[in-house]
Design a protein around this motif. Sequence first.
Motif, PDB file in Angstrom:
ATOM      1  N   CYS A  56     -33.233 -23.440 -62.974  1.00 39.02           N
ATOM      2  CA  CYS A  56     -34.379 -22.530 -62.161  1.00 39.02           C
ATOM      3  C   CYS A  56     -34.674 -22.775 -63.777  1.00 39.02           C
ATOM      4  CB  CYS A  56     -34.447 -21.274 -61.887  1.00 39.02           C
ATOM      5  SG  CYS A  56     -33.714 -20.636 -60.702  1.00 39.02           S
ATOM      6  N   ALA A  57     -34.658 -24.057 -64.703  1.00 40.90           N
ATOM      7  CA  ALA A  57     -35.427 -24.016 -65.926  1.00 40.90           C
ATOM      8  C   ALA A  57     -37.112 -25.076 -65.398  1.00 40.90           C
ATOM      9  CB  ALA A  57     -34.655 -25.510 -66.827  1.00 40.90           C
ATOM     10  N   GLY A  58     -37.927 -24.749 -66.127  1.00 43.74           N
ATOM     11  CA  GLY A  58     -39.261 -25.311 -66.371  1.00 43.74           C
ATOM     12  C   GLY A  58     -40.288 -24.888 -65.359  1.00 43.74           C
ATOM     13  N   ARG A  59     -40.658 -23.155 -65.792  1.00 42.93           N
ATOM     14  CA  ARG A  59     -41.095 -22.883 -64.274  1.00 42.93           C
ATOM     15  C   ARG A  59     -42.808 -23.339 -64.471  1.00 42.93           C
ATOM     16  NH1 ARG A  59     -42.807 -17.435 -64.968  1.00 42.93           N
ATOM     17  NH2 ARG A  59     -42.204 -17.205 -67.371  1.00 42.93           N
ATOM     18  N   GLN A  60     -42.955 -23.675 -63.546  1.00 39.76           N
ATOM     19  CA  GLN A  60     -44.673 -24.038 -63.166  1.00 39.76           C
ATOM     20  C   GLN A  60     -45.054 -22.793 -62.349  1.00 39.76           C
ATOM     21  OE1 GLN A  60     -43.567 -27.737 -61.517  1.00 39.76           O
ATOM     22  NE2 GLN A  60     -43.858 -28.734 -63.459  1.00 39.76           N
ATOM     23  N   TRP A  61     -46.455 -23.133 -62.750  1.00 36.58           N
ATOM     24  CA  TRP A  61     -47.002 -22.142 -61.774  1.00 36.58           C
ATOM     25  C   TRP A  61     -47.614 -22.894 -60.495  1.00 36.58           C
ATOM     26  CZ3 TRP A  61     -48.116 -16.879 -61.884  1.00 36.58           C
ATOM     27  CH2 TRP A  61     -47.844 -16.000 -63.187  1.00 36.58           C
ATOM     28  N   VAL A  62     -47.907 -22.628 -59.140  1.00 37.82           N
ATOM     29  CA  VAL A  62     -48.751 -22.876 -58.333  1.00 37.82           C
ATOM     30  C   VAL A  62     -49.713 -22.082 -57.659  1.00 37.82           C
ATOM     31  CG1 VAL A  62     -48.412 -23.388 -55.319  1.00 37.82           C
ATOM     32  CG2 VAL A  62     -46.354 -24.419 -57.311  1.00 37.82           C
ATOM     33  N   SER A  63     -49.297 -20.581 -57.739  1.00 34.77           N
ATOM     34  CA  SER A  63     -50.841 -19.725 -58.015  1.00 34.77           C
ATOM     35  C   SER A  63     -50.045 -19.100 -58.037  1.00 34.77           C
ATOM     36  CB  SER A  63     -50.802 -19.757 -55.807  1.00 34.77           C
ATOM     37  OG  SER A  63     -49.950 -18.931 -55.779  1.00 34.77           O
ATOM     38  N   GLY A  64     -51.748 -17.589 -58.370  1.00 36.54           N
ATOM     39  CA  GLY A  64     -51.418 -16.595 -59.103  1.00 36.54           C
ATOM     40  C   GLY A  64     -51.917 -16.514 -60.696  1.00 36.54           C
ATOM     41  N   VAL A  66     -53.939 -17.332 -63.230  1.00 35.14           N
ATOM     42  CA  VAL A  66     -55.662 -18.238 -63.126  1.00 35.14           C
ATOM     43  C   VAL A  66     -54.679 -19.342 -62.707  1.00 35.14           C
ATOM     44  CG1 VAL A  66     -55.731 -17.347 -65.448  1.00 35.14           C
ATOM     45  CG2 VAL A  66     -54.864 -18.658 -65.395  1.00 35.14           C
ATOM     46  N   ALA A  67     -53.458 -19.459 -61.840  1.00 30.66           N
ATOM     47  CA  ALA A  67     -54.321 -20.714 -61.302  1.00 30.66           C
ATOM     48  C   ALA A  67     -54.648 -20.774 -60.191  1.00 30.66           C
ATOM     49  CB  ALA A  67     -51.920 -20.580 -60.924  1.00 30.66           C
ATOM     50  N   GLY A  68     -54.716 -19.294 -59.399  1.00 36.26           N
ATOM     51  CA  GLY A  68     -55.674 -19.194 -58.078  1.00 36.26           C
ATOM     52  C   GLY A  68     -54.758 -18.901 -57.546  1.00 36.26           C
ATOM     53  N   PRO A  69     -55.405 -18.786 -55.887  1.00 37.79           N
ATOM     54  CA  PRO A  69     -54.688 -18.949 -54.494  1.00 37.79           C
ATOM     55  C   PRO A  69     -54.199 -20.003 -54.228  1.00 37.79           C
ATOM     56  CG  PRO A  69     -57.239 -19.616 -54.231  1.00 37.79           C
ATOM     57  CD  PRO A  69     -57.029 -20.055 -56.124  1.00 37.79           C
ATOM     58  N   PRO A  70     -53.627 -19.558 -53.217  1.00 36.79           N
ATOM     59  CA  PRO A  70     -52.188 -20.107 -52.711  1.00 36.79           C
ATOM     60  C   PRO A  70     -52.764 -21.848 -52.226  1.00 36.79           C
ATOM     61  CG  PRO A  70     -52.307 -18.041 -51.820  1.00 36.79           C
ATOM     62  CD  PRO A  70     -53.166 -18.131 -52.477  1.00 36.79           C
ATOM     63  N   LYS A  71     -52.333 -22.913 -51.819  1.00 38.17           N
ATOM     64  CA  LYS A  71     -52.395 -23.768 -51.650  1.00 38.17           C
ATOM     65  C   LYS A  71     -51.132 -24.689 -51.350  1.00 38.17           C
ATOM     66  CE  LYS A  71     -52.982 -24.982 -56.497  1.00 38.17           C
ATOM     67  NZ  LYS A  71     -52.872 -23.307 -56.921  1.00 38.17           N
ATOM     68  N   TRP A  72     -52.220 -25.682 -50.794  1.00 32.48           N
ATOM     69  CA  TRP A  72     -50.634 -27.007 -50.427  1.00 32.48           C
ATOM     70  C   TRP A  72     -50.408 -27.584 -51.310  1.00 32.48           C
ATOM     71  CZ3 TRP A  72     -47.962 -26.646 -45.419  1.00 32.48           C
ATOM     72  CH2 TRP A  72     -48.231 -25.944 -44.533  1.00 32.48           C
ATOM     73  N   ILE A  73     -49.429 -28.011 -51.403  1.00 30.70           N
ATOM     74  CA  ILE A  73     -48.579 -28.789 -52.269  1.00 30.70           C
ATOM     75  C   ILE A  73     -47.576 -29.476 -51.729  1.00 30.70           C
ATOM     76  CG2 ILE A  73     -48.727 -27.451 -54.064  1.00 30.70           C
ATOM     77  CD1 ILE A  73     -46.286 -26.810 -54.318  1.00 30.70           C
ATOM     78  N   ASN A  74     -47.703 -30.830 -52.727  1.00 28.41           N
ATOM     79  CA  ASN A  74     -46.454 -31.267 -51.853  1.00 28.41           C
ATOM     80  C   ASN A  74     -45.454 -31.748 -52.973  1.00 28.41           C
ATOM     81  OD1 ASN A  74     -48.297 -32.372 -50.583  1.00 28.41           O
ATOM     82  ND2 ASN A  74     -49.506 -34.003 -52.027  1.00 28.41           N
ATOM     83  N   VAL A  75     -44.178 -31.814 -52.603  1.00 26.87           N
ATOM     84  CA  VAL A  75     -43.023 -31.520 -52.875  1.00 26.87           C
ATOM     85  C   VAL A  75     -42.034 -32.828 -53.152  1.00 26.87           C
ATOM     86  CG1 VAL A  75     -42.466 -29.170 -52.806  1.00 26.87           C
ATOM     87  CG2 VAL A  75     -41.713 -30.453 -51.404  1.00 26.87           C
ATOM     88  N   THR A  76     -40.860 -33.472 -53.568  1.00 25.61           N
ATOM     89  CA  THR A  76     -40.066 -34.315 -53.213  1.00 25.61           C
ATOM     90  C   THR A  76     -39.323 -34.011 -52.043  1.00 25.61           C
ATOM     91  OG1 THR A  76     -40.516 -35.460 -55.473  1.00 25.61           O
ATOM     92  CG2 THR A  76     -38.852 -36.294 -53.819  1.00 25.61           C
ATOM     93  N   GLY A  77     -39.402 -34.915 -50.503  1.00 24.24           N
ATOM     94  CA  GLY A  77     -38.729 -34.308 -49.668  1.00 24.24           C
ATOM     95  C   GLY A  77     -37.227 -34.822 -49.987  1.00 24.24           C
TER      96      GLY A  77
END
Length: 162
Positions: A56-64, A66-77
């Motif tokens: 769990c190193a390298g935490r990155q914000w997706v939403s919430g 100042v990152a804003g509301p939930p949104k669709w993101i792409n992740v490596t399959g």
Amino acid sequence: MKLTPMAGMLCATMLLTSCVPQYASPPASSDTAQLLMIGKPEYTLATHVYRDAETCAGRQWVSGGVAGPPKWINVTGGHPITISVDVGNSWGTCPAIGTFIPERGKRYVAHAVTEDGIQHCYLAVDEVLASGSTGQPVPVTQRRFRTGLAESSSWCKPDSQR
């Protein structure tokens, strides 16, 4: 002047979002899957993706915050990904952290399931069908939260599978 617990929690969330980088969604390709992380509107504080699925190193914000509301993101399959949906209210917070393997070309919705208010929570991930409805739950390895000394330290470990 006293801050209510909820106001203090929101202020802390806003301050923390400025220290943690935002997730850079890779461009859509045949190797990516799509992910939406959501929660109950009255509970969700933030969602995160972690660069290192094991520690769990390298935490990155997706939403919430100042990152804003939930949104669709792409992740490596085809590769494990660890994500979290942090939920909270004026009585406390609960991080729902889990790891799953998204399949290339599929869509998923991840959300925190809360029990006893927010005393207990876990991460659930459902595949989204072509019709737009949710399909079968995806196996998720739940992770137990441990406070690390730094963002790069190991602070989550596998706990159970749901």
